[in-house]
Design a protein around this motif. Structure first.
Motif, PDB file in Angstrom:
ATOM      1  N   ARG A 183      -5.842 118.980 -29.204  1.00 16.69           N
ATOM      2  CA  ARG A 183      -4.845 119.960 -29.618  1.00 16.69           C
ATOM      3  C   ARG A 183      -5.173 120.568 -30.990  1.00 16.69           C
ATOM      4  O   ARG A 183      -4.730 121.665 -31.300  1.00 16.69           O
ATOM      5  CB  ARG A 183      -3.488 119.267 -29.653  1.00 16.69           C
ATOM      6  N   TYR A 204     -13.524 123.779 -28.110  1.00 14.96           N
ATOM      7  CA  TYR A 204     -12.063 123.791 -27.914  1.00 14.96           C
ATOM      8  C   TYR A 204     -11.690 124.555 -26.640  1.00 14.96           C
ATOM      9  O   TYR A 204     -10.830 124.120 -25.876  1.00 14.96           O
ATOM     10  CB  TYR A 204     -11.412 124.430 -29.140  1.00 14.96           C
ATOM     11  N   TYR A 205     -12.357 125.686 -26.406  1.00 13.00           N
ATOM     12  CA  TYR A 205     -12.032 126.490 -25.233  1.00 13.00           C
ATOM     13  C   TYR A 205     -12.574 125.876 -23.939  1.00 13.00           C
ATOM     14  O   TYR A 205     -12.066 126.156 -22.857  1.00 13.00           O
ATOM     15  CB  TYR A 205     -12.585 127.903 -25.395  1.00 13.00           C
ATOM     16  N   HIS A 209      -8.124 120.242 -21.567  1.00  5.91           N
ATOM     17  CA  HIS A 209      -7.107 119.799 -22.534  1.00  5.91           C
ATOM     18  C   HIS A 209      -6.167 118.772 -21.893  1.00  5.91           C
ATOM     19  O   HIS A 209      -5.068 119.101 -21.457  1.00  5.91           O
ATOM     20  CB  HIS A 209      -6.358 120.999 -23.098  1.00  5.91           C
ATOM     21  N   ILE A 212      -2.381 118.184 -22.853  1.00  7.05           N
ATOM     22  CA  ILE A 212      -1.282 119.000 -22.300  1.00  7.05           C
ATOM     23  C   ILE A 212      -0.450 118.154 -21.332  1.00  7.05           C
ATOM     24  O   ILE A 212       0.764 118.310 -21.231  1.00  7.05           O
ATOM     25  CB  ILE A 212      -1.865 120.243 -21.572  1.00  7.05           C
ATOM     26  N   TYR A 237      -4.597 124.553 -13.570  1.00 11.67           N
ATOM     27  CA  TYR A 237      -5.496 124.301 -14.699  1.00 11.67           C
ATOM     28  C   TYR A 237      -6.274 122.999 -14.442  1.00 11.67           C
ATOM     29  O   TYR A 237      -7.501 122.942 -14.616  1.00 11.67           O
ATOM     30  CB  TYR A 237      -4.671 124.193 -15.995  1.00 11.67           C
TER      31      TYR A 237
ATOM     32  N   TRP B 116      -4.310 131.204 -26.655  1.00 14.42           N
ATOM     33  CA  TRP B 116      -3.513 131.005 -25.436  1.00 14.42           C
ATOM     34  C   TRP B 116      -3.357 129.523 -25.089  1.00 14.42           C
ATOM     35  O   TRP B 116      -2.328 129.112 -24.550  1.00 14.42           O
ATOM     36  CB  TRP B 116      -4.085 131.808 -24.261  1.00 14.42           C
ATOM     37  N   ILE B 117      -4.359 128.718 -25.411  1.00 18.09           N
ATOM     38  CA  ILE B 117      -4.239 127.274 -25.103  1.00 18.09           C
ATOM     39  C   ILE B 117      -3.142 126.671 -25.984  1.00 18.09           C
ATOM     40  O   ILE B 117      -2.301 125.894 -25.515  1.00 18.09           O
ATOM     41  CB  ILE B 117      -5.587 126.552 -25.332  1.00 18.09           C
ATOM     42  N   ASP B 118      -3.149 127.057 -27.253  1.00 18.00           N
ATOM     43  CA  ASP B 118      -2.129 126.598 -28.201  1.00 18.00           C
ATOM     44  C   ASP B 118      -0.741 127.011 -27.702  1.00 18.00           C
ATOM     45  O   ASP B 118       0.202 126.206 -27.669  1.00 18.00           O
ATOM     46  CB  ASP B 118      -2.432 127.226 -29.579  1.00 18.00           C
ATOM     47  N   PHE B 120       0.170 127.833 -24.621  1.00 19.49           N
ATOM     48  CA  PHE B 120       0.492 127.157 -23.354  1.00 19.49           C
ATOM     49  C   PHE B 120       0.899 125.703 -23.612  1.00 19.49           C
ATOM     50  O   PHE B 120       1.902 125.224 -23.070  1.00 19.49           O
ATOM     51  CB  PHE B 120      -0.731 127.237 -22.430  1.00 19.49           C
ATOM     52  N   SER B 121       0.120 125.033 -24.460  1.00 19.23           N
ATOM     53  CA  SER B 121       0.375 123.596 -24.657  1.00 19.23           C
ATOM     54  C   SER B 121       1.708 123.333 -25.355  1.00 19.23           C
ATOM     55  O   SER B 121       2.275 122.253 -25.225  1.00 19.23           O
ATOM     56  CB  SER B 121      -0.774 122.952 -25.442  1.00 19.23           C
ATOM     57  N   PHE B 124       4.688 121.754 -23.637  1.00 17.76           N
ATOM     58  CA  PHE B 124       4.590 120.368 -23.167  1.00 17.76           C
ATOM     59  C   PHE B 124       4.824 119.332 -24.256  1.00 17.76           C
ATOM     60  O   PHE B 124       4.670 118.157 -24.028  1.00 17.76           O
ATOM     61  CB  PHE B 124       3.212 120.130 -22.517  1.00 17.76           C
ATOM     62  N   TYR B 125       5.127 119.784 -25.452  1.00 19.02           N
ATOM     63  CA  TYR B 125       5.508 118.823 -26.488  1.00 19.02           C
ATOM     64  C   TYR B 125       6.667 119.373 -27.304  1.00 19.02           C
ATOM     65  O   TYR B 125       7.072 120.525 -27.115  1.00 19.02           O
ATOM     66  CB  TYR B 125       4.311 118.394 -27.352  1.00 19.02           C
TER      67      TYR B 125
END
Lengths: 260, 291
Positions: A183, A204-205, A209, A212, A237, B116-118, B120-121, B124-125
């Motif tokens: 994260r 990272y990409y 992940h 999640i 995903y 986008w990952i940040d 999206f994630s 979930f928290y």
């Protein structure tokens, strides 16, 4: 393809439940959780969140151990015992073997997860008198998806690395690394100079992940469930990464000499 | 192996002889290594202090319902907002112990999503800031207890736990016991005595014991903190004296109250406010004298 893979998966599931790993991990989780639940903190029996956190941590560790160790030994054991030859002599392709082995390990983990989460929900419900079933279901599903990615990654690793032990160790390190750091890699990259920043951002990409899928904090702190739309998006995903690792494993397996 | 019973008796005699030889040595070893030490202390030795801060932070994270900055987050929870002076804590509200209250200060530790990952994630928290309330503060207590086991010299752990135990959780007896445990590890520490006095006054309404404890706290402050000169914790003395003065005023001991208010006037950053208390107390003494 599916029939052969499912038949092989059934064999893997039966084999995994003949082994004692799951029972030992379950009993350990239950004993440690109950022992910690019996600890008296300031004569207050309403304190429960620390116990939920501990129990979920044990469940995560146990299921990761199960998934990684079982998936890591599937193909090497078949090659070592030379049972891979009669297996492939049947009308079954190498791709079906990979898929079947993956499904077997993944289904076994799913069944183990059901038992673990059942214990957790009973423990939590009895102590706290609340039953957030939808959040538990979301957590279980996401956990299972995460184990799917890990299982596929380990099966791919079992074809790349020399021994099951080295594969398991590397996969443990990668999995825990992603769970703890995944994260934050983008923030770390921002503070770095080029070209390290680009390398870390690319990493990272590209990594799956896994963090999640970890919604333990939502359960521990009695938060509302994840919005269903976002929760559903986590499944494709995971499916994309599972497919990637399985195709990569099939590609390596196709070119691999079995007699070595 | 003709007579296994005899061998068994022989083994029992040997075991008994060994116990009589080893037991005194084991007792001496236990005394040397610190009798009464917990299992954690015995196993972890000096390293446990390293973990105490981490565990204390875990308790704080529970207080904020899991919404807590990591070492990778540049912003800190309740840090001053932009444009607000870092040291200006009067800019927002505090509870009686000087802790920042809900909703004040910086609460957006995450900032805008970086990608986008940040984005999206974050579904979930925990991304919303809330505090434990209505007795739920009890959930942080196991971590405080564990932190105290790890490092019994950290006085803050005892005072924070005792504060929540006596206020929200409603367990003054447990608060008193925990503070006494702290006092066993940190004999006569003024901050622990200050908190203990609060338990006596606010929970037990026992003015005499509160007075005795706070007088001892004041005395200990002069002995322990005063020699530190510029580094002395004057806020602690201010709190002790303010508590004493208010308590004496409410109890009708105006002479004692006046002594403490006059001392407080020297310590307070806002002496004008204290002047009003001094004046009011003096008037009460005068009125008593006339009667």
């Amino acid at each position: 393809m599916m029939t052969n893979a499912l038949a092989l998966a059934g064999v893997v599931v039966r084999e995994m439940y003949r082994r004692k790993d799951f029972y030992v991990l379950l009993i350990l989780t239950v004993i440690i959780t109950l022992a910690m639940g019996a600890v008296n903190f300031f004569n207050d029996d309403k304190i429960v969140r620390y116990l939920k956190e501990l129990c979920l941590l044990l469940i995560w560790i146990s299921t990761l151990v199960m998934a990684i160790t079982s998936a890591a030994r599937q193909l090497p054991t078949e090659r070592e015992n030379r049972t891979i030859f009669p297996l492939l002599a049947k009308p079954i392709s190498r791709g079906e073997v990979i898929f079947g082995k993956f499904l077997g390990c993944w289904f076994a983990c799913g069944m183990a997860l059901l038992v673990f989460y059942l214990f957790f929900s009973v423990l939590s419900g009895v102590r706290e008198n609340i039953w957030p079933i939808s959040l538990y279901f979301q957590a279980l599903w996401l956990h299972w998806m995460m184990l799917g990615i890990v299982t596929a990654m380990v099966i791919f690793g079992s074809l790349v690395f020399a021994a099951p032990s080295s594969n398991a160790t590397i996969c443990f390190v990668v999995t825990f690394g992603i769970l703890m750091m995944g994260r934050h890699l983008n923030k770390v990259a921002l503070g770095m100079a080029e070209p390290t920043s680009t390398i870390v951002y690319t990493l990272y990409y590209n990594i799956p992940h896994l963090e999640i899928y970890d919604v333990r904090d939502l359960i521990v702190h009695n938060q509302p469930p994840v919005e269903w739309g976002w929760w559903a998006l986590a499944t494709p995903y995971a499916a994309a990464y599972i497919a990637f690792f399985l195709v990569a494993a099939w590609w390596v397996f196709k070119r691999k000499s079995l007699s070595a | 192996m003709k007579n296994p019973g005899l061998i068994l008796v022989g083994l029992m005699v040997i075991a008994f002889s060994l116990i009589t030889a080893i037991s005194p040595q084991q007792q001496a070893w236990a005394e040397q290594s610190g009798r009464g030490q917990t299992l954690i202390a015995r196993f972890m030795g000096g390293s446990r202090e390293m973990f105490a801060n981490q565990i204390f932070s875990k308790g704080d994270a529970y207080m904020h319902s899991g919404y807590y900055p990591t070492i990778f987050d540049s912003k800190k929870l309740h840090a001053p907002k932009e444009g607000e002076s870092g040291g200006d804590h009067s800019a927002h509200k505090h509870d009686e112990n000087g802790r920042c209250l809900t909703g004040e200060g910086e609460t957006d530790i995450l900032g805008k999503p970086l990608d986008w990952i940040d984005s999206f994630s974050r579904h979930f928290y925990i991304t919303k800031h809330s505090h434990l309330e209505k007795g739920q503060e009890r959930e942080m207590l196991p971590w405080l207890k564990l932190a105290a086991e790890m490092d019994p010299t950290q006085v803050d752990i005892y005072t924070v736990a005792a504060f929540w135990l006596r206020t929200s959780v409603g367990k003054p007896k447990e608060a008193e016991d925990f503070l006494r445990e702290g006092l066993r590890h940190n004999p006569n520490h003024p901050e622990l005595l200050l908190e203990l006095g609060k338990v006596y006054l606010e929970s037990y309404k026992d003015v005499d014991r509160a007075r005795n404890v706070w007088e001892l706290a004041k005395m200990r402050w002069y002995k322990v903190e005063a020699p530190k000169n510029e580094n002395a914790d004057t806020l602690m003395l201010e709190q002790i004296v303010a508590r004493l003065a208010d308590m004496e005023y409410k109890a009708g001991n105006y002479t004692n109250a006046l002594v403490n208010y006059q001392l407080l006037r020297q310590l307070s950053p806002v002496p004008k406010v204290i002047d009003e208390h001094v004046k009011k107390t003096q008037e009460m003494i005068d009125a008593q004298g006339k009667k």
